[in-house]
Write a protein that holds these residues in place. Structure first.
Motif, short mmCIF file in Angstrom:
data_model
loop_
_atom_site.label_atom_id
_atom_site.label_comp_id
_atom_site.label_asym_id
_atom_site.label_seq_id
_atom_site.Cartn_x
_atom_site.Cartn_y
_atom_site.Cartn_z
N THR B 32 0.83 -1.20 0.00
CA THR B 32 0.00 0.00 0.00
C THR B 32 0.87 1.24 0.00
N GLN B 87 -10.88 4.73 -8.69
CA GLN B 87 -11.99 4.88 -7.75
C GLN B 87 -13.33 5.03 -8.47
N GLU B 159 -7.40 3.82 -4.70
CA GLU B 159 -8.59 4.02 -3.85
C GLU B 159 -9.81 3.33 -4.44
N SER B 162 -13.17 3.34 -2.04
CA SER B 162 -13.54 4.45 -1.17
C SER B 162 -14.92 5.03 -1.47
N ARG B 169 -17.60 -2.77 0.86
CA ARG B 169 -16.15 -2.65 0.96
C ARG B 169 -15.52 -3.90 1.53
N GLN B 173 -13.00 -6.33 -0.35
CA GLN B 173 -11.64 -6.55 0.19
C GLN B 173 -11.28 -8.02 0.09
N LEU B 189 -1.76 -0.85 -3.84
CA LEU B 189 -3.01 -0.21 -3.43
C LEU B 189 -2.74 1.20 -2.92
N SER B 191 -4.73 3.62 -0.42
CA SER B 191 -5.89 3.65 0.46
C SER B 191 -5.59 4.50 1.68
N HIS B 192 -6.67 5.03 2.28
CA HIS B 192 -6.51 5.81 3.51
C HIS B 192 -7.12 5.08 4.70
N ASP B 193 -7.72 3.92 4.43
CA ASP B 193 -8.46 3.20 5.45
C ASP B 193 -7.51 2.21 6.14
N GLU B 196 -8.48 -1.42 6.32
CA GLU B 196 -8.37 -2.04 4.99
C GLU B 196 -6.90 -2.34 4.65
N ILE B 197 -6.03 -1.38 4.96
CA ILE B 197 -4.61 -1.54 4.65
C ILE B 197 -4.03 -2.73 5.42
#
Lengths: 117, 290
Positions: B32, B87, B159, B162, B169, B173, B189, B191-193, B196-197
């Motif tokens: 990520t 996205q 993303e 998102s 989600r 995943q 990837l 991602s900001h989650d 999830e990461i």
């Protein structure tokens, strides 16, 4: 599994039981610095210095402030290892007549102590 | 193994930024890129896929040079084995699901891959539908399948989830992990989650102002290994509520909302929406058969 002794401020010692062993967690080495964490709710408070009880970690201190709630109360205690917060029931607070400046001993079971390398 | 050494002056709303990036990604890993918007994550991925030309530097993938400014090597996007998922899905609105996939076929490519991908993504029944009639999750499965048509070695997910609701989600995943394994991809990837990461990636690279400032395994990166506590989860704060002398913090972990008691001193540092670690010792939880 290991039982770890951690020397904290002013020669005080805290004991923790962890699932790790020195083989699984390299930080479990003599002399290695760790932070010690425990939850305010897990701190027991007694006014009796010598208590025959299976709680390994005991540190003496003084009640610095009391915030009394309806069900729970929050004590700030000055101890040898610094400021410790204890959250106990208001019922116990009243029963033990805990007020500022009273000398107490705080107790934490060894399974409540988290080590943070 | 993917090796990136990229230099590029980027212009953005905040002015010019010099991207200066060294990155090595092991083959077969799921990594990520993490960091604020405008840090250079998407630009890096666009350079890897050939959509943006670096000012100078080198890109090698599995020993093959894709870009080398000194020897003037610059493979076209279609020569690079990269699948790209955005996205916003970027599906062709005038084509149905199957046509969207078929459009990605290379000249003379055997089209059996289309059936395989439709089946794997459970899109067979939807294959004659236009994108506008699909849900967000279905559209993203189409976009992902289309990215796999040319059998890429590298899958880029910018993303990808998102815009979707939480339930979808979590489902996607799982699907991303299956795709990553089945097609033996190296997946990158954005991602900001944090949940999830941690769930998806082997390792994380943090990018700030066009540079890698930190990297590590996902659990180490977010400090999840920094306590001996074994009963631990990461989640997002939904509610902070005072009760008596304490605070009760509601945290969304996966599909479940759990509640944790917090001292006012700690609660003062927390905000709704914060990503947090919740931990307790392995000795404390009770366990009961359902």
């Amino acid at each position: 599994m290991s039982i770890v002794c951690v020397e904290v401020d002013n020669g005080e010692e805290l004991m923790s039981v962890v699932i790790d062993s020195p083989e699984s967690a390299p930080y479990l080495k003599k002399g290695k610095k760790v932070n010690v964490l425990f939850k305010e709710m897990e701190v027991a408070v007694t006014t009796q210095k010598e208590l025959n009880i299976s709680i390994e970690n005991r540190i003496s201190g003084v009640v610095a402030s009391v915030e009394m709630g309806l069900l729970l109360s929050r004590l700030i205690l000055e101890t040898n290892i610094g400021e410790v917060i204890a959250i106990i029931s208001t019922k116990s607070l009243k029963q033990m007549e805990l007020v500022e400046r009273i000398e107490v001993v705080i107790m934490v079971k060894l399974n409540e102590i988290i080590l943070a390398p | 193994m993917i090796q990136l050494n990229l230099h590029k002056t980027l212009s953005s709303t905040g002015g010019k930024m010099a991207l200066d990036l060294d990155l090595t990604i092991e083959k077969g890993h799921f990594v990520t890129l993490f960091g604020e918007s405008g840090a250079g994550k998407t630009s890096t991925l666009r350079m890897l896929s050939g959509l943006l030309k670096p000012d100078s530097g080198m890109i090698t993938v599995g020993g093959t040079t894709w870009f080398d400014s000194r020897s003037n090597i610059d493979l076209k996007p279609q020569q690079r084995k990269v699948g790209y998922v955005f996205q916003d899905y970027a599906l062709f609105p005038n084509m149905n699901v199957r046509q969207n996939l078929e459009y990605a076929l290379q000249k003379n490519q055997d089209n059996s891959i289309i059936r395989e991908l439709l089946e794997f993504a459970e899109l067979e029944e939807l294959q004659h539908r236009k994108p506008e009639t699909l849900s967000g999750g279905q559209k993203q499965r189409v976009a992902l399948s289309r990215a796999l048509v040319q059998r890429p070695e590298i899958l880029i997910l910018d993303e990808p989830l998102s815009a979707l609701d939480l339930k979808m989600r979590i489902k996607l995943q799982e699907y991303l992990l299956q795709v990553h394994k089945k097609y033996k991809l190296t997946t990158i990837l954005v991602s900001h989650d944090i949940g999830e990461i941690v769930k998806l990636s082997d390792s994380v690279f943090e990018i700030q102002n066009g540079r890698v400032i930190k990297n590590g395994t996902a659990a180490d990166f977010f400090g999840l290994n920094k306590t001996s506590a074994k009963f631990r989860f990461s989640g997002e704060i939904l509610k902070i509520q005072r009760e008596d002398v304490i605070y009760i913090i509601s945290v969304l972990i996966g599909n479940d909302i759990i509640r944790v008691v917090s001292d006012p001193k700690e609660a003062a540092l927390l905000r709704i929406g914060d990503q947090v670690l919740v931990a307790s010792k392995a000795f404390n939880p009770i366990i009961q058969k359902l």
